[in-house]
Design an enzyme around this catalytic site. Structure first.
Site, PDB file in Angstrom:
ATOM      1  N   THR A   1     -19.322   6.872   6.139  1.00 28.59           N
ATOM      2  CA  THR A   1     -19.499   5.191   4.816  1.00 28.59           C
ATOM      3  C   THR A   1     -20.399   5.062   5.024  1.00 28.59           C
ATOM      4  OG1 THR A   1     -17.452   5.651   5.426  1.00 28.59           O
ATOM      5  CG2 THR A   1     -18.695   3.358   4.053  1.00 28.59           C
TER       6      THR A   1
ATOM      7  N   GLY B   1      10.273 -15.208   9.463  1.00 29.27           N
ATOM      8  CA  GLY B   1       9.688 -16.899   9.229  1.00 29.27           C
ATOM      9  C   GLY B   1       8.747 -17.037   9.440  1.00 29.27           C
TER      10      GLY B   1
ATOM     11  N   ARG C   1      18.322 -14.483  16.274  1.00 32.62           N
ATOM     12  CA  ARG C   1      18.254 -15.516  15.545  1.00 32.62           C
ATOM     13  C   ARG C   1      19.037 -15.630  15.119  1.00 32.62           C
ATOM     14  NH1 ARG C   1      15.192 -20.240  15.604  1.00 32.62           N
ATOM     15  NH2 ARG C   1      14.727 -21.166  13.545  1.00 32.62           N
TER      16      ARG C   1
ATOM     17  N   GLN D   1      23.114 -11.389   3.635  1.00 30.13           N
ATOM     18  CA  GLN D   1      23.074 -10.175   2.944  1.00 30.13           C
ATOM     19  C   GLN D   1      21.299  -9.752   3.048  1.00 30.13           C
ATOM     20  OE1 GLN D   1      24.970  -9.535  -0.314  1.00 30.13           O
ATOM     21  NE2 GLN D   1      25.999  -7.532   0.532  1.00 30.13           N
TER      22      GLN D   1
ATOM     23  N   ARG E   1      -6.146  12.972   6.403  1.00 30.19           N
ATOM     24  CA  ARG E   1      -4.846  11.744   5.936  1.00 30.19           C
ATOM     25  C   ARG E   1      -3.543  11.831   6.141  1.00 30.19           C
ATOM     26  NH1 ARG E   1      -8.761  12.768   0.896  1.00 30.19           N
ATOM     27  NH2 ARG E   1      -9.898  11.634   1.265  1.00 30.19           N
TER      28      ARG E   1
ATOM     29  N   SER F   1     -16.476   4.642  -1.585  1.00 30.24           N
ATOM     30  CA  SER F   1     -15.550   5.581  -2.352  1.00 30.24           C
ATOM     31  C   SER F   1     -16.461   6.875  -2.889  1.00 30.24           C
ATOM     32  CB  SER F   1     -14.482   5.086  -3.263  1.00 30.24           C
ATOM     33  OG  SER F   1     -14.009   4.494  -2.707  1.00 30.24           O
TER      34      SER F   1
ATOM     35  N   ILE G   1     -18.448   1.937  11.214  1.00 29.17           N
ATOM     36  CA  ILE G   1     -18.471   3.471  11.672  1.00 29.17           C
ATOM     37  C   ILE G   1     -17.168   3.805  13.087  1.00 29.17           C
ATOM     38  CG2 ILE G   1     -18.984   5.707  12.993  1.00 29.17           C
ATOM     39  CD1 ILE G   1     -19.938   5.610  10.104  1.00 29.17           C
TER      40      ILE G   1
ATOM     41  N   GLU H   1     -10.623   5.947   4.551  1.00 27.60           N
ATOM     42  CA  GLU H   1     -10.411   7.362   4.173  1.00 27.60           C
ATOM     43  C   GLU H   1      -9.966   7.325   3.205  1.00 27.60           C
ATOM     44  OE1 GLU H   1      -9.271   9.826   7.389  1.00 27.60           O
ATOM     45  OE2 GLU H   1      -9.340   8.209   8.979  1.00 27.60           O
ATOM     46  N   GLY H   2     -10.829   6.540   2.087  1.00 24.72           N
ATOM     47  CA  GLY H   2      -9.998   6.888   0.881  1.00 24.72           C
ATOM     48  C   GLY H   2      -9.471   5.868  -0.140  1.00 24.72           C
TER      49      GLY H   2
END
Lengths: 390, 397, 261
Positions: free
Chosen positions: A129, A343, A271, A282, A246, A135, A160, A367-368
């Site tokens: 880079t 929270g 909690r 739920q 990747r 890119s 780097i 890395e892209g």
């Protein structure tokens, strides 16, 4: 989910988990706060033989024991990331720096550099880079001009990872400015070479335990034998390196997400609000269920790609991009949800999830970027369609 | 060879022994416990059986005539010629045991210069004090002490030998017990002589304090035990008590040693040995980080106390290991133990439960520490401690 | 330099639960681990081996499945491992255990130093190390917080005792028991784990050691556990609730009670 890891891969997972629990978790908040590279932890990884797991035995590693090294690297990176994205990136970037040598260098170069990288006597970094080349690797401006049996490097590499901490740098530079990306070549540059210095140290949003720094080359003379794979092969070396790494980024993302889920699930079980544990609601349960499902899907895809590479697949650019995109998007979503479940506490530095959220963001970028990855996937898809293939 | 047996007529098939077995070698068949050949005779099932249906038999071919042994011997511990308080506690306990079975109390004192200590040991309960004096005995050293005390025991034939469970007692006693082919029980907190058998019932915590085990040494003598300091009570010195002082000179070669003490480095100022403090202010996971320990240190400073810690806070690197209280740290029994943000897990509890007074501060009402502390404060230590510090300063000024 | 480290497989006492009705220990499902103190003994052995050359042999006495702690020690860096196992060794107390381990050290023959952890977390006796020394008739240094040097056939170490540190020098061979202060144990390495999985571990039984059944196991043990009970847990402690100010005032009363009266 049981991925039926081999005994050897299980060993890696167990050792990395122990390193994570004993060394990384207690240090991560401080490393993050102080923007400090985890030298002591890298030493522990080296002493535990974890730095050489993707390097073949003849060059001082243990890759054969794991049937290659991609899966080994994924398992290790995931475990470290679960504790701290920053430490894990330092580990993964070392592998990234070594990858051009591993994939494309001559046996002589491998013999000279890999044993020290396998043992951890030296660390590595990959330097592609630049300010104008993110890119678009074709925008590289750093020049390497041949002068007898030397090359003279001039230019600045930016952002780097492991910059200033590594001793061995694999650098992509232009040997033939007239040919654009086809004029790029890959070089090995050692720390201490005259004309090679470190510039600005970045102050990042996340992965702050990793070192991110400029590399400055001013009439830096390196021996011609440090050229990897021949002039004009730099772009290919870089692309192969990134394709290989990747799944590692995907593993970082999976690990960060898993760490956040662990914290969120633990918190939700402890909690109490309205007189009951919040994991009895739920609203929380469904969030946790989605987080767990997404992580498992990301992990399954990542492991599949890593196993494909270890099996000797030649073409894995598309799936490797898919794993990176999917896992990093999951990491961002899951860490954000983890902060939500905790929270107000989640927003405080007293709890680790806000850091995980900051750490997760980079996996969508580096890395892209995920946009580039999608372009890669789409272009592969279009080619396949045109060829009438699968 | 030793064996284990399930008595078919007594076993009711309750199955209690199955989960008690650490090795998983017990199964239930037709309402009867079956123990496989892999049994390691650890005895866990024997004590888990409420019906006495599991019996482990020892095969003792040689028997020692235990009737030849009588009296309780206490090994006095001294540093720089000053006898340690733990010795006086042992004398008090030895006196109580001896009186329960009509025996005498012997004290063994090895030193370079005994001063008036033999008389003082008598005042604290000894009937006879054996004194060995030699320049080489200024400091405790394993080999000379082993040799001399072993010979004392062989000549005096006490039924019981007690030493404090200090680094000295725990260095010396195993060596003597091994040489004399007799049993030793470590770190006892309760001793009783069984009226019927005359055996010393030695009770001590084991399994990280999860259980109390009572141990006997039935077939050999003497019955040796190290005793946890600060658990037994010393007697008030009685100047009217009569006792005999007997010189027991070292024999040739007994003072030889393959180890030598090059120097003794006393703890420096500020480097407190927490086991010697009357008050300990201790911090656990709830203290949250190393800087917060300053709050505990400030309170400790005001109370002339030392600072302790749970394993969680030591493992997190907030405070160094010498401060750790608990199973894998130090055992303390101060007058007051102030547990701040410590949940009170069993591993911590065993290290501090014999403190005279336990004060706990914790915001979690369900923390186990509240089940055994004497004074429990439900609240946030970060709110309470600064106010307590302020309050103490105010009241003192 | 050949260093023998005697280790023990113990139940993880942190995982032991009590059956509240019967008051007995539930050990089913409790993981067996390498005694935590022994990791420090191993590390100390590794450090001196790495510095002086030589080998570290790790020994344990126990049932056949105690072999797993030996493999763990090999994964950390032990060169050799030895399992002392026999039905005749079952039920041993510290006397019989140390007697048997000492016989193994004698049979090994060329051991310069035996290291043990301070104590095991199940029994907490701290007796096995000194008893091994007595059996071998070797000198001992117990409660060692730091080994300063090993040279010229001697070991120089710091004993952490009440009120200070004793600097002790002993001739070799000797037995040393190690405190947690001494070092930071290394983690197992990958190569170590791979070696540990494949290593053939010899087992020595009573005939290999030339011992009499009367001096081993339960028969050779002078002591026996006769009863096990659970410690009293009930407390009639007083609970204080209120605002921080109220609580602080009560606590200050308690702490200053004696001073003020």
């Amino acid at each position: 989910m049981d991925y039926y890891l081999s005994d050897e891969l299980t060993d890696i997972r167990d050792i990395c988990r122990e390193i994570a629990e004993k060394y990384i978790v207690p240090a991560r908040a401080e490393l993050d706060e102080e923007n400090r590279f985890p030298r002591e932890i890298m030493k522990v990884m080296a002493d535990s033989d974890i730095l050489g797991i993707y390097i073949p035995e003849e060059f001082g590693g243990t890759a054969e024991a794991f049937g290659g090294g991609a899966m080994a690297l994924s398992v290790a990176t995931e475990e470290f990331s679960r504790a701290c994205g920053g430490v894990a990136v330092s580990y993964a970037a070392n592998a990234l720096g070594a990858m051009p040598i591993l994939i494309s260098a001559s046996d002589e170069q491998k013999t000279r550099y890999l044993p020290d990288l396998a043992s951890g006597r030296k660390l590595a970094a990959f330097a592609l880079t630049e300010s104008e080349a993110g890119s678009d690797a074709g925008g590289v401006k750093t020049k390497a001009i041949k002068d007898g049996d030397h090359y003279i490097l001039n230019g600045t590499k930016q952002w780097i990872t492991n910059g200033g901490e590594a001793q061995v740098y694999t650098v992509i530079a232009l040997t033939d400015p007239s040919r654009g990306a086809r004029g790029l070549s890959a070089f090995i540059v050692e720390e201490g070479t005259p004309g090679f210095s470190y510039g600005k140290k970045e102050d990042k949003m996340g992965i702050r335990a990793s070192a991110t720094r400029e590399l400055i080359f001013e009439d830096c003379r390196i021996p011609a034998e440090n050229l990897i794979s021949g002039e004009g092969r730099g772009f290919i070396v870089a692309m192969k390196t990134l394709n290989r790494s990747r799944p590692g980024v995907a593993s970082q993302a999976v690990g960060i997400a898993q760490g956040a889920l662990d914290e969120a699930a633990k918190y939700a079980s402890q909690r109490r609000q309205f007189g009951q544990r919040i994991d009895s609601f739920q609203a929380i349960q469904f969030m946790l269920a989605d987080m767990a499902t997404q992580i498992e899907a990301a992990r399954a895809l990542t492991y599949s790609v890593a196993r494909m590479i270890d099996a000797g697949a030649k073409k894995y650019e598309k799936v490797s991009a898919m794993a990176k995109v999917f896992a990093s998007d999951v990491a961002m979503k899951v860490t954000t949800d983890a902060v939500q479940i905790l929270g107000g506490y989640g927003y405080m530095k007293e709890y680790p999830v806000e850091k995980m959220m900051r750490d997760a963001k980079i996996t969508q970028i580096y890395e892209g970027t995920n946009q580039i990855q999608r372009a890669v996937i789409a272009s592969a898809l279009i080619k396949e369609t045109a060829a009438g293939g699968n | 060879m030793a064996s284990i047996e399930v008595r078919k007529d007594t076993c009711v098939g309750c199955g209690a022994c199955v989960p008690a077995c650490p090795y998983g070698v017990i199964s239930m068949e037709d309402g009867l416990a079956i123990i496989s050949d892999e049994c390691y005779l650890c005895g866990a099932c024997e004590s888990s059986c409420s019906f006495g249906a599991i019996i482990i038999r020892q095969d003792k071919s040689e028997k020692v005539d235990i009737s030849e042994y009588s009296g309780i011997m206490v090994l006095a511990e001294q540093r720089d010629r000053v006898v340690d308080h733990s010795t006086l506690e042992l004398l008090g306990e030895a006196r109580r045991l001896a009186d329960s079975c009509g025996q005498e109390v012997l004290a063994a004192l090895l030193t370079s210069d005994c001063g008036d200590w033999p008389a003082r040991l008598v005042e604290h309960g000894a009937d006879r004090v054996l004194v060995t004096s030699a320049a080489e005995l200024t400091h405790f050293r394993t080999e000379p002490f082993t040799q001399i005390v072993s010979r004392m025991i062989e000549e005096m034939r006490p039924a019981v030998v007690l030493a404090a469970a200090t680094t000295t007692g725990r260095d010396l006693m195993p060596r003597i017990a091994k040489n004399l082919n007799t049993g030793l029980t470590a770190d006892c907190t309760e001793l009783v002589i069984d009226g019927e058998s005359g055996n010393l019932m030695q009770t001590r915590p084991a399994f990280g304090g999860n259980i109390m085990a009572t141990i006997v040494c039935a077939d050999t003598r003497p019955q040796m035990a190290t005793v946890r300091p600060r658990v037994m009570k010393a007697l008030e010195p009685d100047p009217a008590r009569a006792g005999e002082v007997v010189e027991f000179p070292a024999a040739h070669g007994e003072l030889d040693s393959r180890t030598e003490i090059l120097e003794f480095l006393p703890l420096e100022e500020g480097e407190v040995d927490i086991t010697e403090s009357d008050i300990i202010v201790s911090g656990g996971r709830g203290v949250k980080d190393s800087t917060n320990f300053a709050l505990l240190e400030e309170l400790a400073g005001l109370l002339d106390a030392s600072v302790g810690a749970s394993r969680a806070s030591v493992d997190a690197g907030w405070i160094p290991y010498p401060h750790q209280v608990g199973q894998t740290g130090k055992t303390v029994n101060p007058k007051t133990y102030i547990a701040c943000g410590i949940s009170g897990a069993i591993q911590h509890r065993v290290g501090m439960q014999s403190s005279d007074r336990i004060i706990a501060i914790n915001k979690d009402e369900t923390a186990p520490i509240f089940e055994f502390c004497h004074e429990g404060f439900i609240g946030d230590l970060f709110e309470i401690l600064p106010l307590v510090i302020k309050e103490i300063k105010k009241r003192r000024s | 330099m050949r260093i023998a480290v005697a280790v023990k497989q113990v139940p993880d006492t942190a995982e032991v639960r009590i059956d509240p009705e019967r008051g007995t220990l539930i050990r089913e499902g409790v993981p067996s681990i390498l005694n935590p103190f022994d990791e420090y003994a191993l590390e100390e052995a590794f450090r001196w081996r790495d510095e002086l050359g030589g080998t570290v042999v790790v020994i344990t006495m126990g049932p056949p499945w105690a072999e797993s702690v030996l493999r763990e020690a090999v994964a950390m860096g032990a060169d050799e491992a030895l399992l002392i196992s026999d039905r005749a060794f079952a039920g041993a107390d510290t006397w019989a255990t140390s007697h048997t381990l000492a016989a193994a050290v004698t049979k090994l023959g060329d051991v310069d130093l035996v290291i043990t952890g301070k104590q095991a977390i199940d029994g907490d006796t701290a007796q096995t190390g000194p008893s091994i020394a007595a059996s071998l008739d070797w000198p001992q240094i117990t409660f060692v917080g730091k080994v300063r040097s090993i040279e010229d056939g001697h070991i120089l170490a710091e004993r952490y005792v009440e009120g200070g540190i004793e600097v002790v020098r002993s001739s070799l061979p000797a037995v040393v028991t190690i405190l947690k202060d001494a070092n930071t144990p290394r983690l197992p390495s990958l190569r170590g784990k791979m070696k540990a999985r494949k290593l053939e571990i010899p087992t020595w039984g009573i005939d290999d050691l030339g011992l009499d059944p009367a001096e081993t196991g339960l028969d050779g043990s002078p002591t026996r556990v006769v009863t096990i009970s659970t410690p009293e847990t009930s407390s009639d402690g007083e609970m204080h609730r209120g605002t921080p100010e109220e609580l602080a005032a009560v606590l200050a009363d308690l702490l200053l009670g004696e001073e003020e009266s």
